[in-house]
Write a protein that holds these residues in place. Structure first.
Motif, mmCIF file in Angstrom:
data_model
loop_
_atom_site.group_PDB
_atom_site.id
_atom_site.type_symbol
_atom_site.label_atom_id
_atom_site.label_comp_id
_atom_site.label_asym_id
_atom_site.label_seq_id
_atom_site.Cartn_x
_atom_site.Cartn_y
_atom_site.Cartn_z
ATOM 1 N N ASN A 180 0.805 -1.224 0.000
ATOM 2 C CA ASN A 180 0.000 0.000 0.000
ATOM 3 C C ASN A 180 0.836 1.271 0.000
ATOM 4 O O ASN A 180 0.348 2.343 0.370
ATOM 5 N N GLU A 181 2.084 1.155 -0.401
ATOM 6 C CA GLU A 181 2.945 2.321 -0.544
ATOM 7 C C GLU A 181 3.354 2.451 -2.007
ATOM 8 O O GLU A 181 3.579 1.465 -2.685
ATOM 9 N N ARG A 182 3.449 3.672 -2.466
ATOM 10 C CA ARG A 182 4.016 3.946 -3.788
ATOM 11 C C ARG A 182 5.496 4.274 -3.592
ATOM 12 O O ARG A 182 5.849 5.141 -2.785
ATOM 13 N N GLU A 206 5.402 6.982 -0.648
ATOM 14 C CA GLU A 206 4.159 7.741 -0.526
ATOM 15 C C GLU A 206 3.033 6.889 0.044
ATOM 16 O O GLU A 206 2.919 5.698 -0.266
ATOM 17 N N LYS A 207 2.207 7.524 0.840
ATOM 18 C CA LYS A 207 0.912 6.980 1.244
ATOM 19 C C LYS A 207 -0.101 8.105 1.148
ATOM 20 O O LYS A 207 0.179 9.246 1.534
ATOM 21 N N GLU A 208 -1.272 7.776 0.590
ATOM 22 C CA GLU A 208 -2.349 8.750 0.448
ATOM 23 C C GLU A 208 -1.852 10.024 -0.236
ATOM 24 O O GLU A 208 -2.153 11.144 0.177
ATOM 25 N N ASN A 209 -1.043 9.805 -1.280
ATOM 26 C CA ASN A 209 -0.534 10.890 -2.123
ATOM 27 C C ASN A 209 0.349 11.885 -1.372
ATOM 28 O O ASN A 209 0.434 13.062 -1.739
ATOM 29 N N ARG A 210 0.990 11.417 -0.326
ATOM 30 C CA ARG A 210 1.934 12.266 0.394
ATOM 31 C C ARG A 210 3.214 11.473 0.655
ATOM 32 O O ARG A 210 3.164 10.304 1.045
#
Length: 266
Positions: A180-182, A206-210
């Motif tokens: 669940n990380e980019r 990134e998580k949740e676009n941050r």
């Protein structure tokens, strides 16, 4: 396996930045199962019609580029200068139930640590460029002494001719999703006045676009040309020298190869 000081890791004076070889968890993060299949196809092509049973990789790292050979039925062993990388490799071998003997050794000092010969001795992962060009020849000499008569030397490396010709500074990886990380990764190459190149390795998570975490590493490389490599192999008696694009065999033109393989017969 004794620990190595960061200032001597891979035989070079490191910059103030961290070395990726102290962080095998990050080093391995972009490796995928798709790469395993590409490697299998690559080795099937390169080793086709060659009498090879035993293989030693003197730049084993965590085993990403080599352990597939064990799964293909070859008798594989490995060595590397980095204790951290070998510890990670050992854990992988236990999990995957692979019988791969590992030993800590600088590839310029192989014969003092390893006292057997193999059908093929490899240096994978663009590792030879971590040392200066004279030391590359020392490493090749050491590799040669571990190769049986009629056996093979295998070297993969970035195409330094192409890098020096284009003066490219940026190398990007496709972003990937894991747990669940980019994960975003890129390299920025600094060309130094003494002919070396510093690779700055940049990772962001990134998580949740941050972005919540960043990792930065720096490695120093000593470029060498294909001509220097091939000529030295011929000078010390290797023959039937073949050139392949690493993994992407559809690339036939050397100038278009990002990474290539040289294999020669002793």
């Amino acid at each position: 396996m004794k620990s190595l000081n960061d200032m001597t890791k891979r035989g070079i004076l490191m910059s103030s930045q961290k070395s990726i070889y102290n962080r095998p968890d990050i080093y391995d993060i972009l490796f995928t199962e798709n790469m395993t299949e590409l490697l299998k196809n690559h080795y099937e092509t390169v080793f086709n019609n060659k009498k090879i049973t035993s293989i030693h990789d003197c730049s084993y790292g965590t085993g990403n580029l080599t352990k597939v050979l064990s799964k293909m039925g070859y008798k594989v062993s490995g060595s590397d200068i980095s204790n951290e990388m070998l510890e990670q490799a050992h854990e992988k071998n236990i999990i995957e139930q692979l019988d791969i003997k590992l030993i800590q050794s600088d590839f310029r000092d192989l014969t003092n640590q390893i006292h057997e010969q193999f059908d093929c001795v490899m240096s994978t992962g663009n590792s030879l460029a971590h040392v200066n060009n004279d030391d590359v020849k020392t490493a090749i000499d050491q590799m040669s002494k571990l190769i049986k008569a009629g056996g093979y030397i295998y070297i993969d490396t970035r195409n330094w001719d192409r890098i020096l010709d284009t003066n490219n500074r940026f190398y990007y990886y496709q972003p990937m999703i894991k747990d669940n990380e980019r994960i975003n990764a890129m390299q920025v190459w600094d060309y130094n006045d003494n002919g070396t190149i510093t690779f700055n390795l940049l990772y962001s998570f990134e998580k949740e676009n941050r972005i919540f975490r960043r990792e930065e590493f720096s490695e120093l490389y000593y470029p060498f040309t294909k001509e220097v490599l091939v000529n030295y192999l011929k000078e010390i008696g290797f023959k039937e020298i073949e050139l392949y694009s690493f993994i992407h065999h559809q690339v036939k033109n050397y100038d278009d190869m990002e990474w290539y393989v040289i294999i020669g017969k002793k």
